[in-house]
Design a protein around this motif. Structure first.
Motif, PDB file in Angstrom:
ATOM      1  N   LEU B 269      -7.316  11.639   4.341  1.00 31.18           N
ATOM      2  CA  LEU B 269      -6.912  10.822   3.257  1.00 31.18           C
ATOM      3  C   LEU B 269      -8.819  10.022   3.815  1.00 31.18           C
ATOM      4  N   THR B 270      -9.372   9.719   2.722  1.00 27.96           N
ATOM      5  CA  THR B 270     -10.360   8.447   2.931  1.00 27.96           C
ATOM      6  C   THR B 270     -10.529   7.360   2.867  1.00 27.96           C
ATOM      7  N   THR B 271     -11.001   6.020   3.738  1.00 29.99           N
ATOM      8  CA  THR B 271     -10.556   4.858   2.739  1.00 29.99           C
ATOM      9  C   THR B 271     -11.912   3.973   3.882  1.00 29.99           C
ATOM     10  N   THR B 272     -11.231   2.943   3.186  1.00 28.70           N
ATOM     11  CA  THR B 272     -12.993   2.304   3.921  1.00 28.70           C
ATOM     12  C   THR B 272     -11.836   1.030   5.591  1.00 28.70           C
ATOM     13  N   VAL B 273     -13.813   1.111   6.152  1.00 32.47           N
ATOM     14  CA  VAL B 273     -12.515  -0.316   7.287  1.00 32.47           C
ATOM     15  C   VAL B 273     -12.897  -1.440   6.827  1.00 32.47           C
TER      16      VAL B 273
END
Ligand SMILES: Nc1nc2c(ncn2[C@@H]2O[C@H](COP(=O)(O)OP(=O)(O)O)[C@@H](O)[C@H]2O)c(=O)[nH]1
Lengths: 302, 426
Positions: B269-273
């Motif tokens: 799963l990809t997300t942002t810091v």
């Protein structure tokens, strides 16, 4: 907001290692506890725990093995820390073990060696499986081989032959029911690192760590003070002196050192001076050697 | 600013390792006065006129006499420039076990040889193990140079032979230094020696103070093993959800795209810091070695054991892989063994599907291993894990390519594991 440093400063590296260890324990054990005497090393442990889990509260209780031979300043300090950080405090009173006959008072009245049984009983009764201690490897030659995660059997014993190799920062906390693991997050700190970090982080310590005027008498080469454990015997003269304590153990056998160190930076200067002052010099003065001895005596019991 | 250098020492018995370590502690004033008093008294008892510095570090001989386990010991010293954590690894019995342990965290290793004997089989083996573990800098201390009359030719021959060996092990120029020393007398340990006018290089301590240690590389792709989920659920922080850990490799910046591995979703799963938190305030970025707390933009189901990695350069996620094991247990390894593998913050059951070969660290070659591996042997294996692991090659990342093998039954640490086959010199 701060950018990342090019390389980590020594204290940053040690702090990060300590926090990493605390978080590993929180992740892998069911019932960890921090040994907390109110002394500088355990206060530092508590400080690291606060930082490791911020903004959540510290997820471990504190355990104090109380000899009954306390300095009031230290007990006040302990209770203030408990209040400030909202942690639970478990106290094992050595007196209770003496009262019901599980332990016997020693002829010399010293209670330091009596702490082991109450400690182990309390670990067992509370099913603590990880016990944080403030031990450092630079304290004593025997300690130099101690692991950061140190397995103890049901009798609290350390078996050097069962030591596990400690690789990278992959700690192995596996243990059987009834066993526990002593965890030493300050393993790689030196005494000087501890004081420098206390200065940097402005960590409060019990006031007896700094020079103050106190009535003391000499016994076995140590400056002792009177308290619930007794006072000077016949022929032991009492002097008012500027002293400070380097450890906070059982008051009946914890000696003060003569000192003018009123602040952390004074103490740092003193600690530095207790190293050899010049190449080839062999003797620092006796008072500092004694203090160093004192540090190690304390270690024997934990 | 003073930083921290982690180093290891290795050498054979009687090469003078205790004396050298004792001298480093003594000459950097890292010895308490009472410790030195004790050593001086013991030396006088032995009829010596100067303190025997080897006694400062618990000479191996006395340990053997007392039957104490010969084991890695840690020593501490500091100068104005650097603090040092020294893993003192005894050389003879169980040398692999001790050297592997000391080397696993070391950024530099000091190898000792006796100038009268030069590079011996043990030196080559030690160097191979250090290379295998990826210790980036080597120093060869050519000790007892006083006993060969401070002869330049003797030193040069040894230094050249060692340089050739280090080259074969893959050490680049500049990462290996030889120094002629006398631990006993002190030549070139801290002070340059008038006895070796032909030696123009730094003293041992000068080198330790100034050697550029590649910290864990900042430009590597981000690897952040999640240790603990911080959820205060307090009035002040009702919805806070932070992922606590130590940056294992690379740099993390606010706004970075990251992938959470392993995951039920292929590729993760990809997300942002969204934020990098510390109790001392928020950071814009954090680098390898820093302990921080990451807050992510999306509400993913992240837990201890997961790895937060750079989205554009994630590690391979695999449940069957080739690895190198340094076997550290008395109990031998046989094909089919069921064990636990701890990688990062995740521990999973595993089966040793095959023991493919053994590494001969003397000949720098691989040989058959029909009987598996026994204590202190290094081998190539195929591992199958119950759950997939996000693995880097050890050659690329000492932190996220490393794992330990644990005995399922008694919890013993059985082996040091290196993902891939980073065998030096083969
Ligand atoms: N002449 C000379 N003797 C040394 C030197 N370094 C160590 N020794 C001696 O070599 C012997 C073994 O030294 P030690 O430090 O105990 O070796 P270890 O087994 O490697 O720890 C001792 O007798 C030392 O005094 C040196 O540089 N020159």
């Amino acid at each position: 907001m701060a950018e990342a440093p090019d390389k980590l400063d020594n204290l940053d590296a040690l702090e990060s290692e300590g926090i990493h260890i605390m978080r590993e324990v929180a992740g892998e054990f069911d019932r960890p506890v921090i040994l907390f005497s109110g002394g500088k090393d355990s206060t530092l442990l508590l400080h690291l725990a606060v930082k490791a889990f911020w903004p959540a509260p510290v997820p471990f209780p504190l355990l104090h093995v109380d000899t009954g031979h306390n300095f009031d300043e230290v007990i006040d300090f302990r209770d203030r820390m408990v209040e400030r950080y909202g942690v639970r405090l478990v106290v094992a009173h050595v007196q209770e073990w003496i009262d019901d006959g599980r332990l016997e008072e020693r002829p010399d009245g010293t209670r330091n060696p009596l702490q082991t049984v109450p400690l182990l009983d309390t670990i067992t009764a509370n099913k603590f499986d990880a016990v944080f201690g403030g031990g450092r490897r630079d304290e004593e030659r025997a300690r130099a081989k101690e692991r950061i995660f140190s397995l103890r059997n049901a009798f609290g014993q350390w078996d050097p032959r069962r030591q596990r190799p400690e690789l990278w920062n992959l700690y192995n906390g596996r243990h059987r029911a009834g066993e526990h693991v002593r965890v030493f997050p300050l393993s790689n700190w030196t005494e000087l690192d501890v004081w420098r970090y206390i200065e940097r982080e402005k960590i409060e310590l019990p006031s007896i760590y700094y020079a103050h005027k106190r009535e003391v008498y000499q016994r076995d080469g140590m400056w002792l003070t009177s308290g619930p454990w007794g006072g000077p015997r016949d022929g032991e003269a009492v002097f008012p002196k500027m002293v400070r304590y380097r450890t906070v153990g059982d008051g009946s056998c914890t000696g003060a050192v003569e000192s003018e160190a009123l602040t952390v930076s004074d103490v740092i200067a003193e600690v530095q001076a207790s190293r050899l002052t010049e190449r080839g010099a062999t003797r620092a003065d006796d008072r500092l050697s004694e203090a160093a001895m004192e540090d190690r005596k304390r270690e024997g019991y934990f | 600013m003073s930083d921290l250098l982690r180093l290891a020492t290795a050498g054979s018995v009687d090469d003078g390792k205790s004396t050298l370590v004792g001298r480093l502690l003594y000459d950097t004033k890292s010895v308490l006065a009472d410790q030195l008093d004790a050593v001086t008294r013991a030396s006088v008892d032995k009829g010596l006129s100067t303190p025997d510095l080897s006694l400062l570090v618990d000479g191996l001989r006395s340990e053997r006499e007392q039957g104490i386990t010969i084991d890695v010991a840690y020593r501490y010293f500091a100068t104005g420039k650097r603090s040092f954590v020294l893993a003192d690894t005894p050389g003879h019995v169980q040398y692999t076990r001790n050297t592997v342990t000391g080397a696993s965290t070391a950024q530099l290793a000091i190898l000792l040889v006796d100038a009268r004997k030069g590079v011996i089989e043990q030196t080559r083996r030690h160097a191979a193990v250090l290379a295998l573990l990826g210790v980036p800098n080597l120093v060869l201390a050519v000790n007892k140079i006083d006993l060969v009359g401070y002869d330049e030719g003797v030193f040069e021959t040894i230094a050249q032979e060692f340089a050739a060996h280090a080259d074969k092990l893959g050490y680049p120029m500049g990462s290996v230094l030889s120094v002629p020393v006398s631990a006993l007398v002190g030549d070139n340990v801290v002070e340059p020696s008038a006895n070796t006018p032909w030696y123009a290089g730094p003293t041992l301590l000068d080198h330790l103070e100034t050697v550029a240690v590649q910290p864990d590389p900042h430009e590597a792709p981000l690897r952040f093993p999640v240790q603990y989920v911080i959820r205060p659920r307090t009035a002040e922080h009702p919805d806070y959800r932070g992922y606590a850990g130590q940056v294992a490799a690379g740099t993390v910046r606010v706004g970075d795209r990251v992938t959470v591995l392993p995951s039920v979703v292929a590729g993760g799963l990809t997300t942002t810091v969204e934020r990098i938190d510390t109790p001392d305030g928020e950071l814009t970025e954090a680098v390898a070695g820093q302990s921080v707390t990451l807050l992510l933009a999306d509400d993913l189901d992240v837990a201890r054991g997961d790895l937060i990695a750079a989205a554009d350069a994630p590690p391979a996620v695999t449940d069957e892989f080739a690895a190198t094991l340094a076997w550290l247990a008395d109990k031998p390894l046989r094909t089919g063994a069921r064990v636990l593998v701890k990688h990062g913050t995740r521990t999973v059951p595993a089966i040793v599907a095959a023991v493919d070969a053994r590494f001969d660290e003397q000949a720098l070659s691989v040989v058959d291993a029909p009987d598996g591996l026994s204590l202190n042997e290094i081998g190539l294996v195929t591992l199958r894990t119950a759950e997939p692991l996000p693995l880097d090659d050890y050659a690329d990342s000492r932190r996220t390519g490393a794992f330990i093998v644990i005995d399922n039954a008694d919890g013993t640490t059985l082996a040091a594991g290196l993902a891939g086959t980073p065998l030096p010199g083969t």
